[in-house]
Design a protein around this motif. Sequence first.
Motif, PDB file in Angstrom:
ATOM      1  N   MET A   1     -12.116  -2.665  -4.491  1.00  0.00           N
ATOM      2  CA  MET A   1     -11.192  -1.318  -4.143  1.00  0.00           C
ATOM      3  C   MET A   1     -10.468  -0.799  -5.349  1.00  0.00           C
ATOM      4  O   MET A   1     -10.894   0.209  -5.578  1.00  0.00           O
ATOM      5  N   LEU A   2      -9.877  -1.558  -6.141  1.00  0.00           N
ATOM      6  CA  LEU A   2      -9.414  -1.100  -7.537  1.00  0.00           C
ATOM      7  C   LEU A   2     -10.221  -1.613  -8.739  1.00  0.00           C
ATOM      8  O   LEU A   2     -10.568  -2.814  -8.548  1.00  0.00           O
ATOM      9  N   ASP A   3     -10.793  -0.621  -9.395  1.00  0.00           N
ATOM     10  CA  ASP A   3     -11.605  -0.939 -10.578  1.00  0.00           C
ATOM     11  C   ASP A   3     -11.362  -1.401 -12.026  1.00  0.00           C
ATOM     12  O   ASP A   3     -11.675  -2.300 -12.502  1.00  0.00           O
ATOM     13  N   ALA A   4     -10.098  -0.794 -12.281  1.00  0.00           N
ATOM     14  CA  ALA A   4      -9.559  -0.723 -13.679  1.00  0.00           C
ATOM     15  C   ALA A   4      -8.231  -0.069 -13.607  1.00  0.00           C
ATOM     16  O   ALA A   4      -7.970   0.818 -12.878  1.00  0.00           O
ATOM     17  N   VAL A   5      -7.500  -0.614 -14.820  1.00  0.00           N
ATOM     18  CA  VAL A   5      -6.433   0.329 -14.868  1.00  0.00           C
ATOM     19  C   VAL A   5      -6.673   1.743 -15.637  1.00  0.00           C
ATOM     20  O   VAL A   5      -7.479   1.283 -16.750  1.00  0.00           O
ATOM     21  N   HIS A   6      -6.401   2.975 -14.872  1.00  0.00           N
ATOM     22  CA  HIS A   6      -6.799   3.920 -15.706  1.00  0.00           C
ATOM     23  C   HIS A   6      -5.908   4.475 -16.835  1.00  0.00           C
ATOM     24  O   HIS A   6      -6.283   4.615 -17.991  1.00  0.00           O
ATOM     25  N   HIS A   7      -4.355   4.495 -16.579  1.00  0.00           N
ATOM     26  CA  HIS A   7      -3.507   4.578 -17.869  1.00  0.00           C
ATOM     27  C   HIS A   7      -2.286   4.096 -17.497  1.00  0.00           C
ATOM     28  O   HIS A   7      -1.707   3.740 -16.292  1.00  0.00           O
ATOM     29  N   VAL A   8      -1.430   4.033 -18.645  1.00  0.00           N
ATOM     30  CA  VAL A   8      -0.127   3.616 -18.446  1.00  0.00           C
ATOM     31  C   VAL A   8       0.747   4.937 -19.114  1.00  0.00           C
ATOM     32  O   VAL A   8       0.244   5.449 -20.121  1.00  0.00           O
ATOM     33  N   ALA A   9       1.727   5.420 -18.183  1.00  0.00           N
ATOM     34  CA  ALA A   9       2.567   6.324 -18.768  1.00  0.00           C
ATOM     35  C   ALA A   9       3.847   5.905 -19.374  1.00  0.00           C
ATOM     36  O   ALA A   9       4.342   5.117 -18.936  1.00  0.00           O
ATOM     37  N   ILE A  10       4.176   6.400 -20.589  1.00  0.00           N
ATOM     38  CA  ILE A  10       5.481   6.105 -21.314  1.00  0.00           C
ATOM     39  C   ILE A  10       6.284   7.419 -21.583  1.00  0.00           C
ATOM     40  O   ILE A  10       5.763   8.198 -22.064  1.00  0.00           O
ATOM     41  N   ILE A  11       7.410   7.319 -21.074  1.00  0.00           N
ATOM     42  CA  ILE A  11       8.320   8.476 -21.439  1.00  0.00           C
ATOM     43  C   ILE A  11       9.037   8.296 -22.652  1.00  0.00           C
ATOM     44  O   ILE A  11       9.834   7.220 -22.618  1.00  0.00           O
ATOM     45  N   CYS A  12       9.128   8.850 -23.749  1.00  0.00           N
ATOM     46  CA  CYS A  12       9.709   8.470 -25.165  1.00  0.00           C
ATOM     47  C   CYS A  12      11.048   9.521 -25.257  1.00  0.00           C
ATOM     48  O   CYS A  12      11.212  10.461 -24.778  1.00  0.00           O
ATOM     49  N   SER A  13      11.717   9.111 -26.029  1.00  0.00           N
ATOM     50  CA  SER A  13      13.147   9.687 -26.518  1.00  0.00           C
ATOM     51  C   SER A  13      12.712  10.860 -27.599  1.00  0.00           C
ATOM     52  O   SER A  13      13.580  11.640 -27.711  1.00  0.00           O
ATOM     53  N   GLN A  40       8.779  21.805 -19.876  1.00  0.00           N
ATOM     54  CA  GLN A  40       9.232  21.524 -21.157  1.00  0.00           C
ATOM     55  C   GLN A  40       8.851  20.126 -21.699  1.00  0.00           C
ATOM     56  O   GLN A  40       9.786  19.549 -22.098  1.00  0.00           O
ATOM     57  N   SER A  41       7.861  19.921 -21.642  1.00  0.00           N
ATOM     58  CA  SER A  41       7.333  18.625 -21.865  1.00  0.00           C
ATOM     59  C   SER A  41       5.849  18.622 -22.634  1.00  0.00           C
ATOM     60  O   SER A  41       4.950  19.219 -22.130  1.00  0.00           O
ATOM     61  N   PRO A  59      12.924  16.940 -21.680  1.00  0.00           N
ATOM     62  CA  PRO A  59      14.456  16.919 -22.175  1.00  0.00           C
ATOM     63  C   PRO A  59      15.403  16.020 -21.570  1.00  0.00           C
ATOM     64  O   PRO A  59      15.739  15.762 -20.148  1.00  0.00           O
ATOM     65  N   ASN A  60      15.989  15.041 -22.420  1.00  0.00           N
ATOM     66  CA  ASN A  60      17.282  14.278 -22.165  1.00  0.00           C
ATOM     67  C   ASN A  60      16.843  13.150 -20.925  1.00  0.00           C
ATOM     68  O   ASN A  60      17.333  13.190 -19.919  1.00  0.00           O
ATOM     69  N   PRO A  61      15.795  12.469 -21.325  1.00  0.00           N
ATOM     70  CA  PRO A  61      15.570  11.512 -20.260  1.00  0.00           C
ATOM     71  C   PRO A  61      16.618  10.511 -20.241  1.00  0.00           C
ATOM     72  O   PRO A  61      16.914  10.078 -21.306  1.00  0.00           O
TER      73      PRO A  61
END
Length: 126
Positions: A1-13, A40-41, A59-61
Amino acid sequence: MLDAVHHVAIICSDYERSKRFYAEILRLPIIREVWRADRQSWKCDLQVGATQIELFSFPNPPARPSQPEAQGLRHLAFAVAALEPVIEYLQNQDLAVEPIRLDQHTGKRFTFFADPDGLPLELYER
């Protein structure tokens, strides 16, 4: 069903600081970088083997608690052939690296360091 991890998302300051860290210090190739005016990203896709890291600015996470054991993503782990050369390189970049540990279940060695926002990053020896 799941083949692989496609991406990891990181929100930075601080987008420029984090982009330098991941692209220049960790040497992850930039696939693409786009300005999303409606949000605005910035979004920067970085290649890590067969997967990607999506680096976002907003903006301002709000700060996310990460210590000692907050719910959610605990850390991001990178596989390496050998710990010592990578640790030496990171320390030469003025990054603090924790002492090497041993995974009691696999017998593999690992260690941690952090990105500019304090996100724990792991090096796991193959």
